[in-house]
Scaffold this motif. Structure first.
Motif, PDB file in Angstrom:
ATOM      1  N   ARG A  31       0.847  -1.196   0.000  1.00  0.00           N
ATOM      2  CA  ARG A  31       0.000   0.000   0.000  1.00  0.00           C
ATOM      3  C   ARG A  31       0.881   1.243   0.000  1.00  0.00           C
ATOM      4  N   LEU A  32       0.291   2.380  -0.409  1.00  0.00           N
ATOM      5  CA  LEU A  32       1.030   3.632  -0.527  1.00  0.00           C
ATOM      6  C   LEU A  32       0.597   4.611   0.555  1.00  0.00           C
ATOM      7  N   PRO A  33       1.461   5.580   0.900  1.00  0.00           N
ATOM      8  CA  PRO A  33       1.093   6.575   1.908  1.00  0.00           C
ATOM      9  C   PRO A  33      -0.155   7.379   1.524  1.00  0.00           C
ATOM     10  N   ARG A  34      -0.844   7.863   2.550  1.00  0.00           N
ATOM     11  CA  ARG A  34      -2.060   8.672   2.404  1.00  0.00           C
ATOM     12  C   ARG A  34      -1.930   9.904   3.285  1.00  0.00           C
ATOM     13  N   ARG A  35      -2.910  10.797   3.187  1.00  0.00           N
ATOM     14  CA  ARG A  35      -2.893  11.983   4.043  1.00  0.00           C
ATOM     15  C   ARG A  35      -2.907  11.569   5.509  1.00  0.00           C
ATOM     16  N   GLY A  36      -2.147  12.313   6.307  1.00  0.00           N
ATOM     17  CA  GLY A  36      -2.114  12.059   7.738  1.00  0.00           C
ATOM     18  C   GLY A  36      -1.093  11.049   8.189  1.00  0.00           C
ATOM     19  N   ASP A  98      -3.493  -6.921  -0.946  1.00  0.00           N
ATOM     20  CA  ASP A  98      -2.562  -5.811  -1.139  1.00  0.00           C
ATOM     21  C   ASP A  98      -1.615  -6.089  -2.299  1.00  0.00           C
ATOM     22  N   GLY A  99      -0.909  -5.045  -2.718  1.00  0.00           N
ATOM     23  CA  GLY A  99       0.077  -5.211  -3.770  1.00  0.00           C
ATOM     24  C   GLY A  99       1.318  -5.916  -3.256  1.00  0.00           C
ATOM     25  N   PRO A 100       2.252  -6.238  -4.157  1.00  0.00           N
ATOM     26  CA  PRO A 100       3.453  -6.959  -3.741  1.00  0.00           C
ATOM     27  C   PRO A 100       4.598  -6.069  -3.281  1.00  0.00           C
ATOM     28  N   THR A 197      -1.660  10.093  -1.462  1.00  0.00           N
ATOM     29  CA  THR A 197      -2.987  10.440  -1.966  1.00  0.00           C
ATOM     30  C   THR A 197      -3.786  11.161  -0.881  1.00  0.00           C
ATOM     31  N   ASP A 198      -4.630  12.082  -1.309  1.00  0.00           N
ATOM     32  CA  ASP A 198      -5.501  12.814  -0.390  1.00  0.00           C
ATOM     33  C   ASP A 198      -6.757  11.988  -0.162  1.00  0.00           C
ATOM     34  N   THR A 199      -6.568  10.842   0.474  1.00  0.00           N
ATOM     35  CA  THR A 199      -7.653   9.886   0.709  1.00  0.00           C
ATOM     36  C   THR A 199      -7.553   9.327   2.120  1.00  0.00           C
ATOM     37  N   ALA A 200      -8.663   8.769   2.575  1.00  0.00           N
ATOM     38  CA  ALA A 200      -8.673   8.132   3.892  1.00  0.00           C
ATOM     39  C   ALA A 200      -8.038   6.753   3.844  1.00  0.00           C
ATOM     40  N   GLU A 201      -8.141   6.085   2.710  1.00  0.00           N
ATOM     41  CA  GLU A 201      -7.576   4.754   2.540  1.00  0.00           C
ATOM     42  C   GLU A 201      -6.242   4.841   1.804  1.00  0.00           C
ATOM     43  N   ARG A 202      -5.359   3.907   2.103  1.00  0.00           N
ATOM     44  CA  ARG A 202      -4.085   3.847   1.385  1.00  0.00           C
ATOM     45  C   ARG A 202      -4.293   3.191   0.024  1.00  0.00           C
ATOM     46  N   ALA A 203      -3.749   3.802  -1.012  1.00  0.00           N
ATOM     47  CA  ALA A 203      -3.896   3.272  -2.362  1.00  0.00           C
ATOM     48  C   ALA A 203      -3.115   1.977  -2.513  1.00  0.00           C
ATOM     49  N   ALA A 210      -2.627   9.578 -10.803  1.00  0.00           N
ATOM     50  CA  ALA A 210      -2.217  10.983 -10.710  1.00  0.00           C
ATOM     51  C   ALA A 210      -1.176  11.174  -9.613  1.00  0.00           C
ATOM     52  N   HIS A 211      -1.148  10.274  -8.643  1.00  0.00           N
ATOM     53  CA  HIS A 211      -0.181  10.327  -7.542  1.00  0.00           C
ATOM     54  C   HIS A 211       1.185   9.786  -7.948  1.00  0.00           C
ATOM     55  N   GLY A 212       1.340   9.299  -9.158  1.00  0.00           N
ATOM     56  CA  GLY A 212       2.564   8.603  -9.554  1.00  0.00           C
ATOM     57  C   GLY A 212       2.425   7.154  -9.189  1.00  0.00           C
ATOM     58  N   GLY A 213       3.224   6.695  -8.231  1.00  0.00           N
ATOM     59  CA  GLY A 213       3.153   5.300  -7.841  1.00  0.00           C
ATOM     60  C   GLY A 213       3.903   4.413  -8.820  1.00  0.00           C
ATOM     61  N   ASN A 214       3.278   3.318  -9.195  1.00  0.00           N
ATOM     62  CA  ASN A 214       3.941   2.272  -9.970  1.00  0.00           C
ATOM     63  C   ASN A 214       3.927   2.594 -11.474  1.00  0.00           C
ATOM     64  N   VAL A 215       4.567   3.709 -11.841  1.00  0.00           N
ATOM     65  CA  VAL A 215       4.511   4.157 -13.239  1.00  0.00           C
ATOM     66  C   VAL A 215       5.356   3.284 -14.162  1.00  0.00           C
ATOM     67  N   ASP A 216       6.408   2.650 -13.649  1.00  0.00           N
ATOM     68  CA  ASP A 216       7.207   1.701 -14.433  1.00  0.00           C
ATOM     69  C   ASP A 216       7.650   2.283 -15.781  1.00  0.00           C
TER      70      ASP A 216
END
Length: 362
Positions: A31-36, A98-100, A197-203, A210-216
């Motif tokens: 999972r990726l970081p989120r707000r807070g 979850d992702g790997p 991400t500006d979300t309550a849940e971790r992506a 739009a957050h980038g992430g696993n752009v590869d």
């Protein structure tokens, strides 16, 4: 890529500059970081930091979640298996949904605000081991349903070696257990770079956005930069998914995945400067000394391509004042559009706009 000197265990061969190890307190898994979220390190814009990244290959349940045993079965002695990889596999939990990916962060960049652009530049990437893994799993990859051909997932152990031309290359046999092998050059990069991400849940760590992430994007090698629109205060950046090499498309599901020690710089463009340089970005923008690489990301590859073309037209208009119909014509005549990857739940396309073509208009 720095000269490879042997295995780089955590904390070894450091130069005394800022350093982020990979341990239970500094990484997430899947999972990726989120707000807070609380940052594991805080930097000022322009700061550099050395980060030990850990590949997920050899850590996953379908590989036994025991890197020492997994790599040992391929002839790697325990002392050449990374201590931090073993510790993460033994102490961190990851849900099946979850992702790997093992992800380092979040990294706070002081003063970053929503609307700004965070520039993440890979200054140096050094292999931490002299082997990696290329995997194909059932239901994944460009040929899902066709490959793997047998009942089991396939993880291809891939050594790297120094060739006669002085270049480090990966080696794959032509047949299982055969002596003849094909070799290919390494071009290390980070598959994952992004902002919280500006979300309550971790992506989820697999699909980019739009957050980038696993752009590869395989061109994000040493010297290249990924620009990502900031969503939360202090950006809360992260990196992960280290690669030794990848072809456009990454068709089998993974490329040559293996752990890297990287040196990364985090810069900040405020919203005004960002708009002047690049216009309004709907998602990540990759760049190096020779090319600007706007992106398009969508579950439908055709839509990803359309999104990338639209972003490229907008970029040329904002940066160079080029009229849309003329930018469209230029892109058709002079720009390559490449498939970043087709295996990460959503597909990615990036354009390769030559900076040199516009030198006379600046």
């Amino acid at each position: 890529m720095a000269d490879y000197q042997g295995i780089l265990q955590p904390g070894e061969n450091l130069d005394g500059s800022a350093y982020l190890p990979a341990d239970a307190s500094t990484v997430g898994w899947g999972r990726l970081p989120r707000r807070g979220d609380a940052p594991v390190v805080t930097l000022d814009p322009g700061d550099e930091i050395t980060i030990d990244t850990v590949s997920h290959e050899g850590l996953l349940p379908d590989q036994g979640q025991d890197p020492a045993a997994f790599f040992g079965a391929h002839g790697v002695p325990r002392e050449r298996v990374l201590d931090d990889a073993i510790a993460i596999a033994a102490t961190r939990t990851r849900r099946a949904e979850d992702g790997p990916h093992v992800v380092s962060g979040p990294i706070a960049v002081r003063g970053a605000r929503p609307g700004d652009l965070l520039a993440i530049t890979l200054l140096e990437a050094t292999p931490r081991v002299d082997y990696g893994v290329i995997s194909n799993r059932h239901g994944r990859g460009a040929l899902a349903g066709e490959m793997p051909a047998g009942p089991h997932d396939v993880s291809v152990f891939t050594p790297i070696s120094l060739e006669a031309d002085g270049e480090w290359r990966g080696r794959l046999p032509l047949t299982e257990g055969g002596e003849r092998a094909v070799s290919f050059p390494l071009a290390p990069f980070l598959g994952i770079m992004g902002v919280a991400t500006d979300t309550a849940e971790r992506a989820h760590s697999v699909p980019p956005g739009a957050h980038g992430g696993n752009v590869d994007i395989r061109h994000l090698t040493e010297g290249a930069t990924l620009y990502v629109p900031v969503q939360v205060p202090d950006a809360l950046a992260y990196v992960g998914d280290p690669h030794f090499a990848q072809g456009n498309g990454e068709v089998a599901l993974t490329a040559l995945e293996a752990s890297l020690r990287v040196r990364v710089r985090f810069d900040l463009l405020d919203a005004t400067d960002a708009a002047r340089e690049f216009g309004t970005l709907a998602g990540p923008l990759a760049a190096d000394a020779t090319h600007l690489m706007p992106t398009g990301i969508d579950a439908d590859l055709d839509e990803a391509m359309r999104a990338c073309v639209r972003q490229a037209i907008a970029l040329l208009g904002a940066r160079y004042g080029m009229a849309p119909h003329l930018a469209y014509a230029y892109l058709s005549a002079a720009t390559d559009f490449e498939i970043s990857q087709v295996v990460d739940l959503v597909s990615g396309v990036h354009a390769r706009i030559r900076r040199a073509d516009f030198e006379e208009v600046l």
